[in-house]
Design a protein around this motif. Structure first.
Motif, PDB file in Angstrom:
ATOM      1  N   PHE A  83      34.278   3.959  30.341  1.00  0.00           N
ATOM      2  CA  PHE A  83      33.948   5.350  30.640  1.00  0.00           C
ATOM      3  C   PHE A  83      32.519   5.482  31.163  1.00  0.00           C
ATOM      4  CE2 PHE A  83      37.158   5.901  27.252  1.00  0.00           C
ATOM      5  CZ  PHE A  83      38.030   6.788  27.883  1.00  0.00           C
ATOM      6  N   ILE A  84      32.334   6.374  32.108  1.00  0.00           N
ATOM      7  CA  ILE A  84      31.021   6.895  32.461  1.00  0.00           C
ATOM      8  C   ILE A  84      30.990   8.315  31.914  1.00  0.00           C
ATOM      9  CG2 ILE A  84      29.485   7.642  34.320  1.00  0.00           C
ATOM     10  CD1 ILE A  84      30.629   5.351  36.013  1.00  0.00           C
ATOM     11  N   VAL A  85      29.989   8.627  31.095  1.00  0.00           N
ATOM     12  CA  VAL A  85      29.893   9.944  30.461  1.00  0.00           C
ATOM     13  C   VAL A  85      28.552  10.577  30.819  1.00  0.00           C
ATOM     14  CG1 VAL A  85      29.836  11.220  28.287  1.00  0.00           C
ATOM     15  CG2 VAL A  85      31.367   9.253  28.528  1.00  0.00           C
ATOM     16  N   THR A  86      28.592  11.804  31.298  1.00  0.00           N
ATOM     17  CA  THR A  86      27.359  12.540  31.564  1.00  0.00           C
ATOM     18  C   THR A  86      27.329  13.818  30.732  1.00  0.00           C
ATOM     19  OG1 THR A  86      28.244  13.850  33.398  1.00  0.00           O
ATOM     20  CG2 THR A  86      27.315  11.698  33.934  1.00  0.00           C
ATOM     21  N   ALA A  87      26.123  14.213  30.340  1.00  0.00           N
ATOM     22  CA  ALA A  87      25.918  15.466  29.613  1.00  0.00           C
ATOM     23  C   ALA A  87      24.528  15.977  29.951  1.00  0.00           C
ATOM     24  CB  ALA A  87      26.068  15.265  28.108  1.00  0.00           C
ATOM     25  N   ALA A  88      24.459  16.925  30.883  1.00  0.00           N
ATOM     26  CA  ALA A  88      23.179  17.523  31.303  1.00  0.00           C
ATOM     27  C   ALA A  88      22.207  16.454  31.807  1.00  0.00           C
ATOM     28  CB  ALA A  88      22.549  18.311  30.152  1.00  0.00           C
ATOM     29  N   PHE A  89      22.646  15.674  32.781  1.00  0.00           N
ATOM     30  CA  PHE A  89      21.804  14.617  33.332  1.00  0.00           C
ATOM     31  C   PHE A  89      20.792  15.172  34.327  1.00  0.00           C
ATOM     32  CE2 PHE A  89      21.552  11.083  36.642  1.00  0.00           C
ATOM     33  CZ  PHE A  89      20.474  10.469  36.024  1.00  0.00           C
ATOM     34  N   GLY A  90      21.252  15.958  35.283  1.00  0.00           N
ATOM     35  CA  GLY A  90      20.324  16.576  36.221  1.00  0.00           C
ATOM     36  C   GLY A  90      20.237  15.920  37.578  1.00  0.00           C
ATOM     37  N   GLN A  91      21.125  14.958  37.865  1.00  0.00           N
ATOM     38  CA  GLN A  91      21.172  14.351  39.185  1.00  0.00           C
ATOM     39  C   GLN A  91      22.632  14.173  39.606  1.00  0.00           C
ATOM     40  OE1 GLN A  91      18.912  10.788  40.010  1.00  0.00           O
ATOM     41  NE2 GLN A  91      17.412  11.240  38.407  1.00  0.00           N
ATOM     42  N   PHE A  92      22.848  14.117  40.929  1.00  0.00           N
ATOM     43  CA  PHE A  92      24.173  13.799  41.437  1.00  0.00           C
ATOM     44  C   PHE A  92      24.454  12.318  41.222  1.00  0.00           C
ATOM     45  CE2 PHE A  92      23.665  17.720  43.931  1.00  0.00           C
ATOM     46  CZ  PHE A  92      24.920  18.276  43.736  1.00  0.00           C
ATOM     47  N   LEU A  93      25.694  12.004  40.935  1.00  0.00           N
ATOM     48  CA  LEU A  93      26.108  10.612  40.772  1.00  0.00           C
ATOM     49  C   LEU A  93      26.915  10.175  41.989  1.00  0.00           C
ATOM     50  CD1 LEU A  93      25.297  11.364  37.863  1.00  0.00           C
ATOM     51  CD2 LEU A  93      27.204   9.978  37.054  1.00  0.00           C
ATOM     52  N   PRO A  94      26.558   9.053  42.604  1.00  0.00           N
ATOM     53  CA  PRO A  94      27.293   8.584  43.784  1.00  0.00           C
ATOM     54  C   PRO A  94      28.762   8.304  43.459  1.00  0.00           C
ATOM     55  CG  PRO A  94      25.227   7.387  43.497  1.00  0.00           C
ATOM     56  CD  PRO A  94      25.439   8.170  42.249  1.00  0.00           C
ATOM     57  N   SER A  95      29.632   8.627  44.387  1.00  0.00           N
ATOM     58  CA  SER A  95      31.066   8.405  44.179  1.00  0.00           C
ATOM     59  C   SER A  95      31.373   6.935  43.930  1.00  0.00           C
ATOM     60  CB  SER A  95      31.847   8.904  45.404  1.00  0.00           C
ATOM     61  OG  SER A  95      31.695  10.286  45.570  1.00  0.00           O
ATOM     62  N   ARG A  96      30.648   6.050  44.594  1.00  0.00           N
ATOM     63  CA  ARG A  96      30.918   4.619  44.419  1.00  0.00           C
ATOM     64  C   ARG A  96      30.608   4.177  42.989  1.00  0.00           C
ATOM     65  NH1 ARG A  96      26.142   1.380  45.641  1.00  0.00           N
ATOM     66  NH2 ARG A  96      24.360   2.741  46.097  1.00  0.00           N
ATOM     67  N   PHE A  97      29.649   4.817  42.363  1.00  0.00           N
ATOM     68  CA  PHE A  97      29.336   4.515  40.975  1.00  0.00           C
ATOM     69  C   PHE A  97      30.419   5.057  40.056  1.00  0.00           C
ATOM     70  CE2 PHE A  97      26.891   6.063  37.112  1.00  0.00           C
ATOM     71  CZ  PHE A  97      26.955   4.843  36.448  1.00  0.00           C
ATOM     72  N   LEU A  98      30.857   6.283  40.284  1.00  0.00           N
ATOM     73  CA  LEU A  98      31.904   6.875  39.453  1.00  0.00           C
ATOM     74  C   LEU A  98      33.171   6.033  39.469  1.00  0.00           C
ATOM     75  CD1 LEU A  98      31.546  10.659  40.444  1.00  0.00           C
ATOM     76  CD2 LEU A  98      30.600   9.498  38.438  1.00  0.00           C
ATOM     77  N   LYS A  99      33.444   5.433  40.588  1.00  0.00           N
ATOM     78  CA  LYS A  99      34.675   4.642  40.730  1.00  0.00           C
ATOM     79  C   LYS A  99      34.633   3.332  39.958  1.00  0.00           C
ATOM     80  CE  LYS A  99      35.861   6.538  45.279  1.00  0.00           C
ATOM     81  NZ  LYS A  99      35.999   6.259  46.739  1.00  0.00           N
ATOM     82  N   THR A 100      33.451   2.952  39.432  1.00  0.00           N
ATOM     83  CA  THR A 100      33.386   1.706  38.661  1.00  0.00           C
ATOM     84  C   THR A 100      33.907   1.879  37.238  1.00  0.00           C
ATOM     85  OG1 THR A 100      31.116   2.097  37.844  1.00  0.00           O
ATOM     86  CG2 THR A 100      31.354   0.984  39.985  1.00  0.00           C
ATOM     87  N   ALA A 101      34.125   3.119  36.795  1.00  0.00           N
ATOM     88  CA  ALA A 101      34.683   3.340  35.458  1.00  0.00           C
ATOM     89  C   ALA A 101      36.135   2.887  35.435  1.00  0.00           C
ATOM     90  CB  ALA A 101      34.576   4.811  35.080  1.00  0.00           C
ATOM     91  N   LYS A 102      36.489   2.023  34.503  1.00  0.00           N
ATOM     92  CA  LYS A 102      37.849   1.495  34.432  1.00  0.00           C
ATOM     93  C   LYS A 102      38.871   2.555  34.029  1.00  0.00           C
ATOM     94  CE  LYS A 102      36.207  -3.133  33.143  1.00  0.00           C
ATOM     95  NZ  LYS A 102      36.148  -4.142  32.050  1.00  0.00           N
ATOM     96  N   ILE A 103      38.448   3.483  33.152  1.00  0.00           N
ATOM     97  CA  ILE A 103      39.383   4.515  32.692  1.00  0.00           C
ATOM     98  C   ILE A 103      39.067   5.861  33.332  1.00  0.00           C
ATOM     99  CG2 ILE A 103      40.272   5.767  30.695  1.00  0.00           C
ATOM    100  CD1 ILE A 103      39.682   3.285  29.001  1.00  0.00           C
ATOM    101  N   ALA A 104      37.832   6.344  33.152  1.00  0.00           N
ATOM    102  CA  ALA A 104      37.483   7.656  33.714  1.00  0.00           C
ATOM    103  C   ALA A 104      35.979   7.885  33.676  1.00  0.00           C
ATOM    104  CB  ALA A 104      38.181   8.775  32.942  1.00  0.00           C
ATOM    105  N   ALA A 105      35.518   8.723  34.588  1.00  0.00           N
ATOM    106  CA  ALA A 105      34.148   9.235  34.570  1.00  0.00           C
ATOM    107  C   ALA A 105      34.235  10.706  34.195  1.00  0.00           C
ATOM    108  CB  ALA A 105      33.484   9.065  35.933  1.00  0.00           C
ATOM    109  N   VAL A 106      33.627  11.075  33.067  1.00  0.00           N
ATOM    110  CA  VAL A 106      33.784  12.438  32.554  1.00  0.00           C
ATOM    111  C   VAL A 106      32.427  13.093  32.311  1.00  0.00           C
ATOM    112  CG1 VAL A 106      35.975  11.838  31.467  1.00  0.00           C
ATOM    113  CG2 VAL A 106      33.880  11.736  30.123  1.00  0.00           C
ATOM    114  N   ASN A 107      32.446  14.414  32.379  1.00  0.00           N
ATOM    115  CA  ASN A 107      31.243  15.204  32.166  1.00  0.00           C
ATOM    116  C   ASN A 107      31.481  16.192  31.034  1.00  0.00           C
ATOM    117  OD1 ASN A 107      28.688  16.437  32.613  1.00  0.00           O
ATOM    118  ND2 ASN A 107      29.650  17.996  33.892  1.00  0.00           N
ATOM    119  N   VAL A 108      30.468  16.355  30.177  1.00  0.00           N
ATOM    120  CA  VAL A 108      30.496  17.377  29.138  1.00  0.00           C
ATOM    121  C   VAL A 108      29.718  18.569  29.690  1.00  0.00           C
ATOM    122  CG1 VAL A 108      30.006  17.924  26.733  1.00  0.00           C
ATOM    123  CG2 VAL A 108      30.484  15.557  27.392  1.00  0.00           C
ATOM    124  N   HIS A 109      30.436  19.610  30.104  1.00  0.00           N
ATOM    125  CA  HIS A 109      29.818  20.733  30.814  1.00  0.00           C
ATOM    126  C   HIS A 109      29.755  21.962  29.921  1.00  0.00           C
ATOM    127  CE1 HIS A 109      28.566  23.049  34.314  1.00  0.00           C
ATOM    128  NE2 HIS A 109      29.437  23.978  33.969  1.00  0.00           N
TER     129      HIS A 109
END
Length: 318
Positions: A83-109
């Protein structure tokens, strides 16, 4: 336990990260914003997420811009966590990075999406006088906060709440909801729900100009702006050419026939007329160059120099 790359910055993010650590997730890396220099002495201050990462000895990265950093290409892209997990990070994450998550990239909004996409959802909920807010666990996609939703939890907003208190309440709620949702995403039992595009409301970062309390507002609108910008950066009135930050205020029970921006009384309370004959009582203020103070202390000092009935709030200059 599943592996995670976590990205976050303020206390909201630190609370979510703490939950992941305590639950036994294998946190392979923590990414947070660079240190800040604050105050006249330019003291270096760590983000709450950095403090927590150092406490637990977690690998830590602080790129000024993640999308163009060596850390992304040389380290983070090669971890390939569950998993890639974000919670109030403050920057955009590149799509190529998000795709490296084996299961999911999720955000706590911090909102009930699709309402309040963007960087200031809690502030907008308070400024607009909403009676509830909440947390959404959502799939991260290239478009800001536009991904499908995994889960939501609601939180009532009280009349006394500020952005600070809502953040404090939402953080543990978001952490709990995330910990309940990740196992369901992992085993495939969590069904994603697309956001209704017709219900989308945006909440971009509050601008400097929007921090000013205007007398074209009603007293209720002014009070809600004060709540939305407490504790940071604070809403202000321009009173006879000087900024007066307002940290707490209430809508008065009485009305006024005076034009908006006039002082009703500085005896026992500091009351100012606003639009639609409404009246705002200031309860805690901060004159320029001074500390925040209760209104009785302000009245004992500067408050008495104003004359009831006169217009004290400037409209045309800053």
């Amino acid at each position: 336990m599943n592996s995670v790359i976590f990205l976050g910055t303020p206390q909201f993010g630190a609370t979510v990260l703490e939950g992941l650590v305590k639950a036994g997730y294998d946190v392979k890396a923590v990414v947070t914003q660079p240190d800040k220099k604050v105050g006249r002495k330019q003291k270096i201050v760590y983000s709450p997420v950095k403090d927590l990462a150092l406490k637990h000895g977690l690998p830590l990265y602080q790129p000024p811009r993640l999308s163009r950093s060596e850390e992304l290409d040389e380290v983070l892209m090669n971890i390939c966590p569950d998993f890639i997990v974000t919670a109030a990070f403050g920057q955009f994450l590149p799509s190529r990075f998000l795709k490296t998550a084996k299961i999911a990239a999720v955000n706590v909004h911090g909102s009930l999406l699709p309402k309040y996409r963007g960087g200031a959802p809690i502030q907008y909920a308070l400024r607009n006088g909403d009676k509830e807010t909440g947390v959404t666990i959502m799939e991260m996609v290239k478009e800001m906060d536009a991904g499908d939703m995994y889960a939501q939890a609601t939180l009532p907003i009280s009349e006394e709440d500020t952005a600070g208190t809502v953040f404090e309440k939402l953080a543990p709620l978001g952490s709990q909801l995330l910990l309940e949702t990740l196992p369901k995403i992992a085993d495939g039992s969590c069904q994603k729900q697309p956001q209704d595009p017709d219900q989308v409301v945006f909440s971009p970062t509050i601008s400097k100009a929007e921090e000013r309390i205007l007398t074209s507002m009603t007293a209720e609108e002014a009070k809600n702006l004060v709540r939305a910008l407490n504790p940071d950066p604070g809403a202000y009135l321009l009173v006879k050419g000087q900024r007066l930050k307002v940290w707490r205020a209430e809508v008065a029970s009485d009305n006024s026939s005076l034009p908006a921006g006039c002082l009703l009384t500085n005896s026992g309370r500091f009351a100012i007329s606003f639009a639609d004959n409404t009246v705002l009582n200031l309860l805690e203020v901060q004159p320029t160059g001074k500390k925040a103070m209760k209104i009785k202390d302000f009245l004992n000092g500067q408050g008495k120099k104003f004359v009831p009935g006169e217009r004290i709030v400037d409209e045309d200059k800053d």
